[in-house]
Design a protein around this motif. Structure first.
Motif, PDB file in Angstrom:
ATOM      1  N   THR A   1       1.997  -4.200  -6.178  1.00  0.00           N
ATOM      2  CA  THR A   1       1.745  -2.785  -6.987  1.00  0.00           C
ATOM      3  C   THR A   1       0.802  -1.980  -6.055  1.00  0.00           C
ATOM      4  N   ALA A   2       1.253  -0.498  -6.047  1.00  0.00           N
ATOM      5  CA  ALA A   2       0.450   0.051  -5.144  1.00  0.00           C
ATOM      6  C   ALA A   2      -0.989   0.192  -5.545  1.00  0.00           C
ATOM      7  N   CYS A   3      -1.971   0.648  -4.823  1.00  0.00           N
ATOM      8  CA  CYS A   3      -3.119   0.897  -5.215  1.00  0.00           C
ATOM      9  C   CYS A   3      -3.157   2.747  -5.282  1.00  0.00           C
ATOM     10  N   SER A   4      -4.155   2.984  -6.271  1.00  0.00           N
ATOM     11  CA  SER A   4      -4.203   4.623  -6.384  1.00  0.00           C
ATOM     12  C   SER A   4      -5.061   4.875  -5.107  1.00  0.00           C
ATOM     13  N   GLU A   5      -4.851   6.313  -4.987  1.00  0.00           N
ATOM     14  CA  GLU A   5      -5.635   6.841  -3.738  1.00  0.00           C
ATOM     15  C   GLU A   5      -7.209   6.642  -4.055  1.00  0.00           C
ATOM     16  N   GLY A   6      -7.841   6.230  -2.860  1.00  0.00           N
ATOM     17  CA  GLY A   6      -9.303   5.880  -2.789  1.00  0.00           C
ATOM     18  C   GLY A   6      -9.545   4.562  -2.987  1.00  0.00           C
ATOM     19  N   THR A   7      -8.463   3.514  -3.333  1.00  0.00           N
ATOM     20  CA  THR A   7      -8.478   2.261  -3.478  1.00  0.00           C
ATOM     21  C   THR A   7      -7.744   1.554  -2.187  1.00  0.00           C
ATOM     22  N   TYR A   8      -7.990   0.257  -2.248  1.00  0.00           N
ATOM     23  CA  TYR A   8      -6.905  -0.332  -1.294  1.00  0.00           C
ATOM     24  C   TYR A   8      -6.820  -1.873  -1.678  1.00  0.00           C
ATOM     25  N   LYS A   9      -6.008  -2.737  -1.103  1.00  0.00           N
ATOM     26  CA  LYS A   9      -6.107  -4.269  -1.150  1.00  0.00           C
ATOM     27  C   LYS A   9      -5.727  -4.704   0.164  1.00  0.00           C
ATOM     28  N   LEU A  10      -6.115  -5.650   0.562  1.00  0.00           N
ATOM     29  CA  LEU A  10      -6.039  -6.487   1.888  1.00  0.00           C
ATOM     30  C   LEU A  10      -4.616  -7.012   2.269  1.00  0.00           C
ATOM     31  N   ASN A  12      -0.616  -8.267   0.000  1.00  0.00           N
ATOM     32  CA  ASN A  12       0.153  -7.695  -0.984  1.00  0.00           C
ATOM     33  C   ASN A  12       0.280  -8.690  -2.144  1.00  0.00           C
ATOM     34  N   GLY A  13       0.610  -8.191  -3.397  1.00  0.00           N
ATOM     35  CA  GLY A  13       0.907  -9.015  -4.340  1.00  0.00           C
ATOM     36  C   GLY A  13       0.164  -8.201  -5.659  1.00  0.00           C
ATOM     37  N   SER A  14      -0.237  -8.879  -6.621  1.00  0.00           N
ATOM     38  CA  SER A  14      -0.985  -8.364  -7.996  1.00  0.00           C
ATOM     39  C   SER A  14      -2.034  -8.378  -7.850  1.00  0.00           C
ATOM     40  N   GLY A  15      -2.979  -8.782  -6.752  1.00  0.00           N
ATOM     41  CA  GLY A  15      -4.202  -8.504  -6.541  1.00  0.00           C
ATOM     42  C   GLY A  15      -4.900  -7.477  -6.994  1.00  0.00           C
ATOM     43  N   ALA A  16      -6.292  -7.364  -7.470  1.00  0.00           N
ATOM     44  CA  ALA A  16      -7.060  -6.081  -7.620  1.00  0.00           C
ATOM     45  C   ALA A  16      -7.178  -5.332  -6.429  1.00  0.00           C
ATOM     46  N   CYS A  17      -7.109  -3.900  -6.716  1.00  0.00           N
ATOM     47  CA  CYS A  17      -7.425  -3.064  -5.741  1.00  0.00           C
ATOM     48  C   CYS A  17      -8.993  -2.839  -5.694  1.00  0.00           C
ATOM     49  N   SER A  18      -9.712  -2.628  -4.541  1.00  0.00           N
ATOM     50  CA  SER A  18     -10.909  -2.422  -4.230  1.00  0.00           C
ATOM     51  C   SER A  18     -11.242  -0.991  -3.893  1.00  0.00           C
ATOM     52  N   TYR A  25     -12.705   6.967   3.120  1.00  0.00           N
ATOM     53  CA  TYR A  25     -11.675   7.721   2.078  1.00  0.00           C
ATOM     54  C   TYR A  25     -10.357   6.912   2.528  1.00  0.00           C
ATOM     55  N   LEU A  26      -9.333   7.266   1.619  1.00  0.00           N
ATOM     56  CA  LEU A  26      -8.143   6.794   1.664  1.00  0.00           C
ATOM     57  C   LEU A  26      -7.124   7.769   0.905  1.00  0.00           C
ATOM     58  N   ASN A  27      -6.414   8.369   1.630  1.00  0.00           N
ATOM     59  CA  ASN A  27      -5.679   9.554   0.810  1.00  0.00           C
ATOM     60  C   ASN A  27      -4.184   9.191   0.439  1.00  0.00           C
ATOM     61  N   LYS A  28      -3.954   8.153   0.526  1.00  0.00           N
ATOM     62  CA  LYS A  28      -2.446   7.709   0.316  1.00  0.00           C
ATOM     63  C   LYS A  28      -2.462   6.282  -0.696  1.00  0.00           C
ATOM     64  N   THR A  29      -1.450   6.049  -1.172  1.00  0.00           N
ATOM     65  CA  THR A  29      -1.364   5.002  -2.291  1.00  0.00           C
ATOM     66  C   THR A  29      -1.188   3.673  -1.448  1.00  0.00           C
ATOM     67  N   GLU A  30      -0.683   3.582  -0.426  1.00  0.00           N
ATOM     68  CA  GLU A  30      -0.217   2.362   0.180  1.00  0.00           C
ATOM     69  C   GLU A  30      -0.955   2.388   1.765  1.00  0.00           C
ATOM     70  N   GLY A  31      -2.105   1.406   1.608  1.00  0.00           N
ATOM     71  CA  GLY A  31      -2.843   1.304   2.713  1.00  0.00           C
ATOM     72  C   GLY A  31      -3.727   0.001   2.439  1.00  0.00           C
ATOM     73  N   SER A  32      -3.879  -0.771   3.725  1.00  0.00           N
ATOM     74  CA  SER A  32      -4.694  -1.689   3.893  1.00  0.00           C
ATOM     75  C   SER A  32      -6.120  -1.680   4.058  1.00  0.00           C
ATOM     76  N   GLY A  33      -6.612  -0.425   4.490  1.00  0.00           N
ATOM     77  CA  GLY A  33      -7.848  -0.235   4.673  1.00  0.00           C
ATOM     78  C   GLY A  33      -8.266   1.290   4.615  1.00  0.00           C
ATOM     79  N   CYS A  34      -9.597   1.543   4.424  1.00  0.00           N
ATOM     80  CA  CYS A  34     -10.001   2.827   4.267  1.00  0.00           C
ATOM     81  C   CYS A  34     -10.558   3.594   5.612  1.00  0.00           C
ATOM     82  N   LEU A  35     -10.293   4.887   5.784  1.00  0.00           N
ATOM     83  CA  LEU A  35     -10.802   5.397   7.068  1.00  0.00           C
ATOM     84  C   LEU A  35     -11.979   5.934   7.218  1.00  0.00           C
ATOM     85  N   SER A  36     -12.742   5.812   8.239  1.00  0.00           N
ATOM     86  CA  SER A  36     -14.268   6.556   8.467  1.00  0.00           C
ATOM     87  C   SER A  36     -14.269   7.929   8.202  1.00  0.00           C
TER      88      SER A  36
END
Length: 108
Positions: A1-10, A12-18, A25-36
């Motif tokens: 499941t994709a995370c919403s913008e501003g959240t991420y998970k390290l 793949n799978g059904s784990g919770a987004c952080s 910040y993170l301005n996309k729904t598919e990402g494994s880390g936030c940008l400084s």
């Protein structure tokens, strides 16, 4: 499941987004880390756009861009995109990036 913008998970799978940490910040729904955020800016936790990165106290510029320090004799006491202001009569600031002017010594 994709995370919403501003959240991420390290992983793949059904784990919770952080939430992205403050200062990132993170301005996309598919990402494994936030940008400084750019230099001398800050954002709240869970920020989802670079424009959420606002200038720190003592720095001026546009939201989402690197900010520059107020020059000596100017200050900025709030976060955001505002400009630095001149110190008032009877006050001074002899450092860059200042947030408050200080009173001149008595009889000067």
């Amino acid at each position: 499941t994709a995370c919403s913008e501003g959240t991420y998970k390290l992983v793949n799978g059904s784990g919770a987004c952080s939430d992205c940490a403050a200062g990132t910040y993170l301005n996309k729904t598919e990402g494994s880390g936030c940008l400084s955020c750019p230099s001398h800016t800050y954002s709240l936790m869970g920020s989802d756009d670079i424009s959420d990165c606002i200038c720190n106290v003592g720095f001026e510029g546009q939201d989402g861009l690197a900010c520059t320090a107020c020059v000596m004799g100017k200050y900025k006491g709030v976060n955001g995109s505002g400009s630095c202001s001149d110190c008032g009569a009877g006050t001074y600031l002899n450092v860059t990036g200042g947030s408050v002017c200080v009173g001149c010594p008595t009889n000067t």
